[in-house]
Design a protein around this motif. Structure first.
Motif, PDB file in Angstrom:
ATOM      1  N   SER A   1    -107.834 -20.102  52.933  1.00 36.79           N
ATOM      2  CA  SER A   1    -106.588 -20.590  52.337  1.00 36.79           C
ATOM      3  C   SER A   1    -106.643 -20.530  50.815  1.00 36.79           C
ATOM      4  CB  SER A   1    -106.309 -22.023  52.798  1.00 36.79           C
ATOM      5  OG  SER A   1    -106.184 -22.084  54.203  1.00 36.79           O
ATOM      6  N   PHE A   2    -107.745 -20.966  50.238  1.00 36.05           N
ATOM      7  CA  PHE A   2    -107.841 -20.968  48.784  1.00 36.05           C
ATOM      8  C   PHE A   2    -108.036 -19.565  48.221  1.00 36.05           C
ATOM      9  CE2 PHE A   2    -108.438 -25.501  49.388  1.00 36.05           C
ATOM     10  CZ  PHE A   2    -107.747 -26.015  48.307  1.00 36.05           C
ATOM     11  N   LEU A   3    -108.702 -18.683  48.962  1.00 29.15           N
ATOM     12  CA  LEU A   3    -108.821 -17.300  48.503  1.00 29.15           C
ATOM     13  C   LEU A   3    -107.454 -16.633  48.403  1.00 29.15           C
ATOM     14  CD1 LEU A   3    -111.961 -15.851  50.349  1.00 29.15           C
ATOM     15  CD2 LEU A   3    -111.639 -16.109  47.889  1.00 29.15           C
ATOM     16  N   GLY A   4    -106.611 -16.840  49.424  1.00 30.11           N
ATOM     17  CA  GLY A   4    -105.266 -16.281  49.385  1.00 30.11           C
ATOM     18  C   GLY A   4    -104.441 -16.861  48.260  1.00 30.11           C
ATOM     19  N   ALA A   5    -104.565 -18.172  48.048  1.00 27.51           N
ATOM     20  CA  ALA A   5    -103.808 -18.819  46.982  1.00 27.51           C
ATOM     21  C   ALA A   5    -104.237 -18.312  45.604  1.00 27.51           C
ATOM     22  CB  ALA A   5    -103.990 -20.333  47.067  1.00 27.51           C
TER      23      ALA A   5
ATOM     24  N   LEU B   1    -104.474 -17.224  57.368  1.00 26.44           N
ATOM     25  CA  LEU B   1    -104.475 -18.353  56.443  1.00 26.44           C
ATOM     26  C   LEU B   1    -104.509 -17.892  54.988  1.00 26.44           C
ATOM     27  CD1 LEU B   1    -106.922 -20.758  58.306  1.00 26.44           C
ATOM     28  CD2 LEU B   1    -104.443 -21.018  58.042  1.00 26.44           C
ATOM     29  N   GLY B   2    -105.198 -16.764  54.729  1.00 27.01           N
ATOM     30  CA  GLY B   2    -105.205 -16.236  53.368  1.00 27.01           C
ATOM     31  C   GLY B   2    -103.813 -15.818  52.926  1.00 27.01           C
ATOM     32  N   ILE B   3    -103.105 -15.128  53.798  1.00 30.24           N
ATOM     33  CA  ILE B   3    -101.741 -14.699  53.474  1.00 30.24           C
ATOM     34  C   ILE B   3    -100.811 -15.903  53.352  1.00 30.24           C
ATOM     35  CG2 ILE B   3     -99.751 -13.425  54.379  1.00 30.24           C
ATOM     36  CD1 ILE B   3    -101.769 -11.436  55.585  1.00 30.24           C
ATOM     37  N   TYR B   4    -100.972 -16.869  54.254  1.00 29.40           N
ATOM     38  CA  TYR B   4    -100.130 -18.059  54.201  1.00 29.40           C
ATOM     39  C   TYR B   4    -100.465 -18.914  52.978  1.00 29.40           C
ATOM     40  CZ  TYR B   4     -97.545 -22.157  55.778  1.00 29.40           C
ATOM     41  OH  TYR B   4     -96.656 -23.207  55.861  1.00 29.40           O
ATOM     42  N   GLY B   5    -101.758 -18.970  52.625  1.00 29.67           N
ATOM     43  CA  GLY B   5    -102.132 -19.688  51.409  1.00 29.67           C
ATOM     44  C   GLY B   5    -101.520 -19.064  50.171  1.00 29.67           C
ATOM     45  N   GLY B   6    -101.457 -17.727  50.146  1.00 36.16           N
ATOM     46  CA  GLY B   6    -100.783 -17.045  49.045  1.00 36.16           C
ATOM     47  C   GLY B   6     -99.298 -17.357  49.010  1.00 36.16           C
ATOM     48  N   TYR B   7     -98.687 -17.434  50.182  1.00 33.11           N
ATOM     49  CA  TYR B   7     -97.257 -17.783  50.273  1.00 33.11           C
ATOM     50  C   TYR B   7     -97.001 -19.165  49.680  1.00 33.11           C
ATOM     51  CZ  TYR B   7     -92.890 -19.283  52.516  1.00 33.11           C
ATOM     52  OH  TYR B   7     -91.632 -19.780  52.757  1.00 33.11           O
ATOM     53  N   LEU B   8     -97.818 -20.143  50.075  1.00 31.77           N
ATOM     54  CA  LEU B   8     -97.636 -21.503  49.560  1.00 31.77           C
ATOM     55  C   LEU B   8     -97.870 -21.567  48.054  1.00 31.77           C
ATOM     56  CD1 LEU B   8     -99.338 -23.697  52.338  1.00 31.77           C
ATOM     57  CD2 LEU B   8     -96.898 -23.372  51.909  1.00 31.77           C
ATOM     58  N   ALA B   9     -98.926 -20.881  47.589  1.00 30.27           N
ATOM     59  CA  ALA B   9     -99.230 -20.909  46.156  1.00 30.27           C
ATOM     60  C   ALA B   9     -98.111 -20.248  45.350  1.00 30.27           C
ATOM     61  CB  ALA B   9    -100.560 -20.210  45.892  1.00 30.27           C
ATOM     62  N   GLY B  10     -97.605 -19.113  45.826  1.00 34.30           N
ATOM     63  CA  GLY B  10     -96.525 -18.439  45.122  1.00 34.30           C
ATOM     64  C   GLY B  10     -95.248 -19.256  45.096  1.00 34.30           C
ATOM     65  N   TRP B  11     -94.974 -19.931  46.205  1.00 32.70           N
ATOM     66  CA  TRP B  11     -93.764 -20.752  46.281  1.00 32.70           C
ATOM     67  C   TRP B  11     -93.879 -22.008  45.411  1.00 32.70           C
ATOM     68  CZ3 TRP B  11     -93.182 -25.174  50.030  1.00 32.70           C
ATOM     69  CH2 TRP B  11     -91.911 -25.749  49.922  1.00 32.70           C
ATOM     70  N   LEU B  12     -95.033 -22.691  45.469  1.00 35.08           N
ATOM     71  CA  LEU B  12     -95.198 -23.943  44.730  1.00 35.08           C
ATOM     72  C   LEU B  12     -95.282 -23.710  43.215  1.00 35.08           C
ATOM     73  CD1 LEU B  12     -97.726 -25.795  47.069  1.00 35.08           C
ATOM     74  CD2 LEU B  12     -95.283 -26.241  46.807  1.00 35.08           C
ATOM     75  N   THR B  13     -95.866 -22.596  42.799  1.00 41.57           N
ATOM     76  CA  THR B  13     -95.988 -22.317  41.366  1.00 41.57           C
ATOM     77  C   THR B  13     -94.798 -21.542  40.813  1.00 41.57           C
ATOM     78  OG1 THR B  13     -97.222 -20.260  41.803  1.00 41.57           O
ATOM     79  CG2 THR B  13     -98.510 -22.291  41.512  1.00 41.57           C
ATOM     80  N   GLY B  14     -93.921 -21.084  41.689  1.00 39.88           N
ATOM     81  CA  GLY B  14     -92.778 -20.301  41.229  1.00 39.88           C
ATOM     82  C   GLY B  14     -93.124 -18.881  40.845  1.00 39.88           C
ATOM     83  N   SER B  15     -94.316 -18.411  41.246  1.00 37.58           N
ATOM     84  CA  SER B  15     -94.737 -17.056  40.893  1.00 37.58           C
ATOM     85  C   SER B  15     -93.931 -16.003  41.637  1.00 37.58           C
ATOM     86  CB  SER B  15     -96.233 -16.875  41.195  1.00 37.58           C
ATOM     87  OG  SER B  15     -97.005 -17.822  40.510  1.00 37.58           O
ATOM     88  N   VAL B  16     -93.556 -16.294  42.869  1.00 37.95           N
ATOM     89  CA  VAL B  16     -92.804 -15.349  43.684  1.00 37.95           C
ATOM     90  C   VAL B  16     -91.966 -16.149  44.675  1.00 37.95           C
ATOM     91  CG1 VAL B  16     -94.767 -15.112  45.267  1.00 37.95           C
ATOM     92  CG2 VAL B  16     -92.990 -13.366  45.262  1.00 37.95           C
ATOM     93  N   THR B  17     -90.746 -15.703  44.891  1.00 34.85           N
ATOM     94  CA  THR B  17     -89.874 -16.411  45.826  1.00 34.85           C
ATOM     95  C   THR B  17     -90.318 -16.136  47.264  1.00 34.85           C
ATOM     96  OG1 THR B  17     -88.310 -14.578  45.986  1.00 34.85           O
ATOM     97  CG2 THR B  17     -87.956 -16.185  44.218  1.00 34.85           C
ATOM     98  N   PRO B  18     -90.014 -17.044  48.187  1.00 34.87           N
ATOM     99  CA  PRO B  18     -90.370 -16.784  49.596  1.00 34.87           C
ATOM    100  C   PRO B  18     -89.772 -15.485  50.129  1.00 34.87           C
ATOM    101  CG  PRO B  18     -89.784 -19.087  49.296  1.00 34.87           C
ATOM    102  CD  PRO B  18     -89.479 -18.402  47.993  1.00 34.87           C
ATOM    103  N   GLN B  19     -88.553 -15.165  49.704  1.00 34.79           N
ATOM    104  CA  GLN B  19     -87.924 -13.932  50.176  1.00 34.79           C
ATOM    105  C   GLN B  19     -88.685 -12.699  49.696  1.00 34.79           C
ATOM    106  OE1 GLN B  19     -86.345 -16.429  48.632  1.00 34.79           O
ATOM    107  NE2 GLN B  19     -85.109 -17.307  50.296  1.00 34.79           N
ATOM    108  N   ASP B  20     -89.049 -12.702  48.409  1.00 30.68           N
ATOM    109  CA  ASP B  20     -89.812 -11.569  47.875  1.00 30.68           C
ATOM    110  C   ASP B  20     -91.191 -11.475  48.523  1.00 30.68           C
ATOM    111  OD1 ASP B  20     -87.836 -10.668  46.203  1.00 30.68           O
ATOM    112  OD2 ASP B  20     -88.560 -11.759  44.443  1.00 30.68           O
ATOM    113  N   TYR B  21     -91.800 -12.620  48.776  1.00 32.58           N
ATOM    114  CA  TYR B  21     -93.134 -12.626  49.378  1.00 32.58           C
ATOM    115  C   TYR B  21     -93.092 -12.020  50.779  1.00 32.58           C
ATOM    116  CZ  TYR B  21     -97.889 -14.277  50.265  1.00 32.58           C
ATOM    117  OH  TYR B  21     -99.229 -14.335  50.536  1.00 32.58           O
ATOM    118  N   ILE B  22     -92.111 -12.437  51.570  1.00 36.09           N
ATOM    119  CA  ILE B  22     -92.002 -11.923  52.937  1.00 36.09           C
ATOM    120  C   ILE B  22     -91.647 -10.434  52.919  1.00 36.09           C
ATOM    121  CG2 ILE B  22     -90.669 -12.084  55.080  1.00 36.09           C
ATOM    122  CD1 ILE B  22     -90.460 -15.109  54.527  1.00 36.09           C
TER     123      ILE B  22
END
Length: 243
Positions: free
Chosen positions: A48-52, A150-171
């Motif tokens: 999870s943290f590696l993906g984030a 979990l790595g991919i999902y951790g990246g999704y959460l990190a991108g969403w929480l930090t505003g780095s990438v929107t959920p739509q763009d991530y998916i």
């Protein structure tokens, strides 16, 4: 005899005169629990943290406004499936599982439990090691699959929480130009790495001589050699499967 020759001879003994399937099945289920289920927590945390971290660092280095943001998740997806998921997960498992196997077999050797099995006519290497190897080759692909998710999902959460990438763009990035054979590569790597971790760790523990100090050294050597073998095999498999 060289150490490599001794190792190959040890591997050959694993498949000679094995125990009955009923006996091995019970041992395989127990080892699957020890190797697989008991390793889920550490794999969950690491993956999870590696993906984030991969997502956040990739986003921080993409300052060009002309590069679409969905590239971030594409990079997270490919790096996780091809490298971070199988390789880093198995290196972590080499530390947890490998040291445990080497310590267990080393203790059995110095307390003469292995000698007692051989006196009773039991192929000790097959009885003690083969169930561990089968269990590892069953559970490592499952753990690697979980780590990739979990790595991919951790990246999704990190991108969403930090505003780095929107959920739509991530998916969208996850779906963009996806190569299904990358998943097969990750599973092949996990099988090879599982075999290396168990066989090297068991070899180090099985031929331990001395006392408690030597058992500790065997555990250290098992983890070190298994990690080196994983990295070398990772390079060779990358050339063979991807290169």
């Amino acid at each position: 005899m060289s150490k490599l020759g001794k190792y190959l001879l040890f591997l050959g003994k694993l498949f000679t005169n094995p125990e009955k399937f009923r006996v091995n099945w019970k041992l395989i289920m127990q080892e699957s629990k020890d190797i697989g289920i008991d390793s889920m927590l550490i794999v969950t945390i690491v993956a999870s943290f590696l993906g984030a971290v991969t997502c956040v660092q990739t986003a921080a280095n993409m300052e060009n406004p002309f590069v679409p943001r969905y590239i971030i998740s594409l990079i997270v997806r490919d790096s996780t499936i091809l490298e971070l998921g199988p390789t880093i997960t198995c290196v972590v498992l080499a530390g947890k599982v490998g040291s445990n196997i080497a310590g267990q077999l080393g203790t059995m050797r110095i307390t003469e439990q292995i000698d007692a099995l051989e006196v009773m006519g039991i192929n000790s290497s097959s009885y003690l090691v083969l169930p561990k190897m089968i269990a590892a080759m069953l559970t490592f692909p499952m753990l690697v699959t979980m780590a990739c998710f979990l790595g991919i999902y951790g990246g999704y959460l990190a991108g969403w929480l930090t505003g780095s990438v929107t959920p739509q763009d991530y998916i969208h990035g996850l779906q963009f130009d996806f190569k299904p054979n990358y998943v097969l590569f990750a599973l092949i790597k996990s099988l090879v790495f599982g075999f290396l971790v168990v066989s090297i760790s068991a070899f180090q523990g099985f031929y331990t001589k001395g006392g408690a100090y030597e058992v500790g050294k065997a555990g250290t050597a098992a983890v070190t050699n298994a990690c080196i073998a994983i990295l070398v095999a990772d390079y060779l498999l990358a050339q063979l499967l991807v290169g």
